[in-house]
Design a protein around this motif. Sequence first.
Motif, short mmCIF file in Angstrom:
data_model
loop_
_atom_site.label_atom_id
_atom_site.label_comp_id
_atom_site.label_asym_id
_atom_site.label_seq_id
_atom_site.Cartn_x
_atom_site.Cartn_y
_atom_site.Cartn_z
N LEU A 53 0.82 -1.22 0.00
CA LEU A 53 0.00 0.00 0.00
C LEU A 53 0.85 1.28 0.00
CD1 LEU A 53 -2.61 -1.02 2.73
CD2 LEU A 53 -2.81 -1.25 0.25
N VAL A 54 2.13 1.15 0.34
CA VAL A 54 2.99 2.33 0.49
C VAL A 54 4.27 2.17 -0.32
CG1 VAL A 54 2.10 2.81 2.80
CG2 VAL A 54 4.19 1.48 2.54
N LYS A 55 4.98 3.29 -0.47
CA LYS A 55 6.34 3.21 -1.01
C LYS A 55 7.20 4.16 -0.20
CE LYS A 55 6.20 6.69 -4.67
NZ LYS A 55 6.40 6.95 -6.09
N VAL A 56 8.46 3.81 -0.09
CA VAL A 56 9.43 4.63 0.62
C VAL A 56 10.08 5.58 -0.36
CG1 VAL A 56 11.53 4.63 2.01
CG2 VAL A 56 9.82 2.83 2.33
N VAL A 57 9.95 6.88 -0.10
CA VAL A 57 10.52 7.91 -0.96
C VAL A 57 11.83 8.33 -0.33
CG1 VAL A 57 10.13 10.17 -1.99
CG2 VAL A 57 8.19 8.66 -1.52
N GLU A 58 12.94 8.07 -1.00
CA GLU A 58 14.25 8.39 -0.43
C GLU A 58 14.85 9.61 -1.08
OE1 GLU A 58 16.00 6.28 1.83
OE2 GLU A 58 14.75 4.51 1.76
#
Length: 58
Positions: A53-58
């Motif tokens: 459901l999410v993504k990690v934005v780096e």
Amino acid sequence: MAKIKIQQVRSRIRRPQVQKATLDALGLHKMNAVVEHEDTPSIRGMVEKVKHLVKVVE
């Protein structure tokens, strides 16, 4: 400590209550919302539970 940004990319509709509670604990309530947290093992564990459901934005 390092920070990570987490973005909700899929809807919480028709998801189990446990996953909705995890999104609430992360502070995600709407689509495309972005929150910033400390990069701790507990936060990474929560992200792992709702990784679809999410993504990690780096």
